[in-house]
Design a protein around this motif. Sequence first.
Motif, mmCIF file in Angstrom:
data_model
loop_
_atom_site.group_PDB
_atom_site.id
_atom_site.type_symbol
_atom_site.label_atom_id
_atom_site.label_comp_id
_atom_site.label_asym_id
_atom_site.label_seq_id
_atom_site.Cartn_x
_atom_site.Cartn_y
_atom_site.Cartn_z
ATOM 1 N N GLU A 157 74.360 16.981 31.559
ATOM 2 C CA GLU A 157 74.657 15.609 31.948
ATOM 3 C C GLU A 157 75.551 15.554 33.192
ATOM 4 O O GLU A 157 75.568 14.552 33.898
ATOM 5 C CB GLU A 157 75.329 14.876 30.789
ATOM 6 C CG GLU A 157 74.435 14.763 29.548
ATOM 7 C CD GLU A 157 75.153 14.092 28.400
ATOM 8 O OE1 GLU A 157 76.341 13.726 28.593
ATOM 9 O OE2 GLU A 157 74.554 13.933 27.329
ATOM 10 N N ALA A 158 76.309 16.624 33.422
ATOM 11 C CA ALA A 158 77.199 16.655 34.582
ATOM 12 C C ALA A 158 76.390 16.903 35.846
ATOM 13 O O ALA A 158 75.626 17.863 35.924
ATOM 14 C CB ALA A 158 78.269 17.732 34.413
ATOM 15 N N GLN A 159 76.551 16.041 36.842
ATOM 16 C CA GLN A 159 75.776 16.131 38.075
ATOM 17 C C GLN A 159 76.538 16.813 39.205
ATOM 18 O O GLN A 159 75.946 17.156 40.222
ATOM 19 C CB GLN A 159 75.358 14.724 38.523
ATOM 20 C CG GLN A 159 74.496 13.993 37.516
ATOM 21 C CD GLN A 159 73.179 14.696 37.278
ATOM 22 O OE1 GLN A 159 72.510 15.119 38.219
ATOM 23 N NE2 GLN A 159 72.792 14.834 36.019
ATOM 24 N N THR A 160 77.853 17.002 39.026
ATOM 25 C CA THR A 160 78.669 17.617 40.064
ATOM 26 C C THR A 160 79.511 18.736 39.467
ATOM 27 O O THR A 160 79.685 18.827 38.247
ATOM 28 C CB THR A 160 79.604 16.585 40.719
ATOM 29 O OG1 THR A 160 80.529 16.093 39.727
ATOM 30 C CG2 THR A 160 78.800 15.413 41.279
ATOM 31 N N LYS A 161 80.043 19.585 40.333
ATOM 32 C CA LYS A 161 80.892 20.671 39.864
ATOM 33 C C LYS A 161 82.162 20.126 39.220
ATOM 34 O O LYS A 161 82.655 20.688 38.233
ATOM 35 C CB LYS A 161 81.225 21.604 41.027
ATOM 36 C CG LYS A 161 80.009 22.353 41.556
ATOM 37 C CD LYS A 161 80.337 23.183 42.785
ATOM 38 C CE LYS A 161 81.186 24.374 42.445
ATOM 39 N NZ LYS A 161 81.337 25.305 43.593
ATOM 40 N N THR A 162 82.680 19.025 39.755
ATOM 41 C CA THR A 162 83.865 18.417 39.151
ATOM 42 C C THR A 162 83.560 17.927 37.745
ATOM 43 O O THR A 162 84.380 18.070 36.823
ATOM 44 C CB THR A 162 84.359 17.252 40.019
ATOM 45 O OG1 THR A 162 84.674 17.738 41.331
ATOM 46 C CG2 THR A 162 85.598 16.617 39.415
ATOM 47 N N GLY A 163 82.378 17.338 37.564
ATOM 48 C CA GLY A 163 81.979 16.880 36.238
ATOM 49 C C GLY A 163 81.849 18.033 35.262
ATOM 50 O O GLY A 163 82.223 17.911 34.082
ATOM 51 N N VAL A 164 81.323 19.168 35.713
ATOM 52 C CA VAL A 164 81.220 20.348 34.858
ATOM 53 C C VAL A 164 82.623 20.833 34.469
ATOM 54 O O VAL A 164 82.867 21.167 33.303
ATOM 55 C CB VAL A 164 80.441 21.467 35.566
ATOM 56 C CG1 VAL A 164 80.475 22.749 34.754
ATOM 57 C CG2 VAL A 164 79.002 21.035 35.802
ATOM 58 N N CYS A 165 83.535 20.859 35.416
ATOM 59 C CA CYS A 165 84.902 21.303 35.133
ATOM 60 C C CYS A 165 85.587 20.381 34.126
ATOM 61 O O CYS A 165 86.333 20.847 33.254
ATOM 62 C CB CYS A 165 85.710 21.367 36.432
ATOM 63 S SG CYS A 165 85.136 22.621 37.594
ATOM 64 N N ARG A 166 85.325 19.097 34.229
ATOM 65 C CA ARG A 166 85.903 18.152 33.275
ATOM 66 C C ARG A 166 85.393 18.457 31.870
ATOM 67 O O ARG A 166 86.146 18.437 30.891
ATOM 68 C CB ARG A 166 85.543 16.723 33.672
ATOM 69 C CG ARG A 166 86.175 15.652 32.785
ATOM 70 C CD ARG A 166 85.818 14.259 33.260
ATOM 71 N NE ARG A 166 86.238 14.066 34.644
ATOM 72 C CZ ARG A 166 85.393 13.900 35.657
ATOM 73 N NH1 ARG A 166 84.090 13.892 35.442
ATOM 74 N NH2 ARG A 166 85.840 13.722 36.883
ATOM 75 N N ARG A 167 84.112 18.782 31.769
ATOM 76 C CA ARG A 167 83.535 19.114 30.464
ATOM 77 C C ARG A 167 84.103 20.427 29.943
ATOM 78 O O ARG A 167 84.318 20.589 28.738
ATOM 79 C CB ARG A 167 82.015 19.211 30.603
ATOM 80 C CG ARG A 167 81.285 19.425 29.284
ATOM 81 C CD ARG A 167 81.514 18.281 28.351
ATOM 82 N NE ARG A 167 80.835 18.489 27.076
ATOM 83 C CZ ARG A 167 81.334 18.138 25.911
ATOM 84 N NH1 ARG A 167 82.525 17.553 25.844
ATOM 85 N NH2 ARG A 167 80.665 18.331 24.809
ATOM 86 N N ILE A 168 84.381 21.374 30.826
ATOM 87 C CA ILE A 168 84.931 22.668 30.405
ATOM 88 C C ILE A 168 86.278 22.488 29.718
ATOM 89 O O ILE A 168 86.510 23.003 28.619
ATOM 90 C CB ILE A 168 85.064 23.614 31.613
ATOM 91 C CG1 ILE A 168 83.687 24.008 32.136
ATOM 92 C CG2 ILE A 168 85.858 24.859 31.228
ATOM 93 C CD1 ILE A 168 83.732 24.793 33.433
ATOM 94 N N VAL A 169 87.185 21.759 30.357
ATOM 95 C CA VAL A 169 88.521 21.612 29.771
ATOM 96 C C VAL A 169 88.466 20.789 28.483
ATOM 97 O O VAL A 169 89.278 20.995 27.570
ATOM 98 C CB VAL A 169 89.505 20.988 30.785
ATOM 99 C CG1 VAL A 169 89.667 21.889 31.988
ATOM 100 C CG2 VAL A 169 89.071 19.600 31.217
ATOM 101 N N GLN A 170 87.508 19.866 28.386
ATOM 102 C CA GLN A 170 87.349 19.119 27.139
ATOM 103 C C GLN A 170 86.940 20.058 26.004
ATOM 104 O O GLN A 170 87.446 19.945 24.882
ATOM 105 C CB GLN A 170 86.311 18.015 27.318
ATOM 106 C CG GLN A 170 86.764 16.863 28.201
ATOM 107 C CD GLN A 170 85.640 15.876 28.486
ATOM 108 O OE1 GLN A 170 84.483 16.112 28.156
ATOM 109 N NE2 GLN A 170 85.984 14.760 29.115
ATOM 110 N N LEU A 171 86.033 20.982 26.295
ATOM 111 C CA LEU A 171 85.589 21.936 25.278
ATOM 112 C C LEU A 171 86.716 22.894 24.885
ATOM 113 O O LEU A 171 86.857 23.239 23.713
ATOM 114 C CB LEU A 171 84.395 22.732 25.796
ATOM 115 C CG LEU A 171 83.084 21.965 25.959
ATOM 116 C CD1 LEU A 171 81.995 22.885 26.499
ATOM 117 C CD2 LEU A 171 82.648 21.382 24.635
#
Length: 537
Positions: A157-171
């Motif tokens: 669902e993450a379209q940008t690298k920043t969005g992926v990083c946000r998901r990483i810290v949430q996990l």
Amino acid sequence: MTDPAVDAREETLSPLLAGGAIATIGTVLSLVHAFHAVAHEKPVLATVIGAGLPLALSLALVYAGYWTARRPKPLPYVGRLTVWTVLGGIVFGLLLATITVHQYLAGSVPEDAVFQLATAVTGGSLGGFVVGLYDLRIQRRTDRIVALQRATADFGEAQTKTGVCRRIVQLVSSELDMSLAGVWLYREDRNALVPVEMTDRSEKLFDEYPTYEPGEGLSWQAFADGEPQIHDDLRSQRGVYNPETIIRSEIILPLGSHGVLTIGSRERNAFDDVDVSTAKLLASASSAVLDRTQREEQLRAKRRELETRNEHLNEFAAVVSHDLRNPLTVAQGHLELHREECESSSLDEIELAHQRMANLIDDLLELARAGQTIKQTRQVDLTAVASMAWEMVDSTAVRLEIPDEDVALEADEDRLRQLFENLFRNAIDHGGSTTTVRVGGLDGRRGFYVADDGRGVPPEDQERIFEHGYTTDEDGTGLGLVTVRRIVDAHGWSVSVAESDCGGARFEIETDSVGGENRSGQRSASVDGWNGAPHQP
């Protein structure tokens, strides 16, 4: 909203109860063994083995309960640990009880049977505690892997690298239960690791985050080496960016060429092997997702660039079709007026120049259209497209041989017809009025060819024939085959030229995949088996 203090009490309540239960069992057994040691009237060695050693084991069980209740990081699944401890004591106690009953029935009961039973229960309980720890570790690892698999499924669902990083810290916070974490991404323009995303608790605990430049801190070292770093006590570690940091334990995980994931704790020795292994799994998955996201961002940027180029091509086509054709039309009109007033061979030369300009404008327009991005393809009948293209070519004295069977191909119909028109014109221009043009499928390969029996292309020129401006015709523009190459490239196909069976030119267009993916991601159908049946224009 929930009170963090209440959440913390609930989090530690179960470990306190479990640790208290285990310590209570150990205390009771310690009292029994202490009484046995005092009341034992046998030799010293027998007393040490029969009472002292069991007493030491029971005291170890008391410490195990204390350790369970007072760990810096609460131990999960402690209910299972308590069950294993109790079951171990019961099983060993029952085994010894069975032996004791057997001895009783045989008329021989040891006088210290109660103390032997306590020893068995002690050993069983301590053994059950150790087995329970192993079981908890396996269960934690399994549950975390399942949780990561489930949680990383929505990384797409993450379209940008920043969005992926946000998901990483949430996990990291929700699934790994590590509340202090952040991601630093490498910025090539700054040659530094720049903080991008942090967990909520990190945001509350720190006012600002450092940017790591080459050689600065353990994070840059891990990024440069590409190796994870696990530190149980940062204060005893050399090379720390901030020696006064409140972080005591830290895991630093490289994310490939993208940056690092850092997980910290304010306690020493806060991370066990399960924490480390599952964090590594998350970092590995995150690195792969960041690779994909970077490729998609590059593709989007390339698409935007192509759209901009297409806009420029459209503007160029408008200039060519309007601003050049209008003056040419005016010049041609004046030429006709001069023909009525006088006769001169110079007028013929002017008309030839006008015709060459008109041809050049036509070729430029075709080249502009060929360079446009192919937005949509569909199944087209190659025989029908080739026939339509032939009708657009001045071919009254030329013969075309084309298959009479239906052949499907995934392509942009307009661009494909344009490709055929240019190849047909090329054959006619270089072969003369007696030329025969053939279209057919490639034997054993996926694609089609256009061949003629003209004078062909010299071997030394076969590599240059698709270059801009190349032509052997003094009246040619050198743009026809450039247009062919543009159309082929836009479809993701390939084109080459060789000598035909009749000594002329043979252009082969390979579509790479039949009923599958070709290099442009499109799908194409087989064109093998064409029979070359003649078609009369």
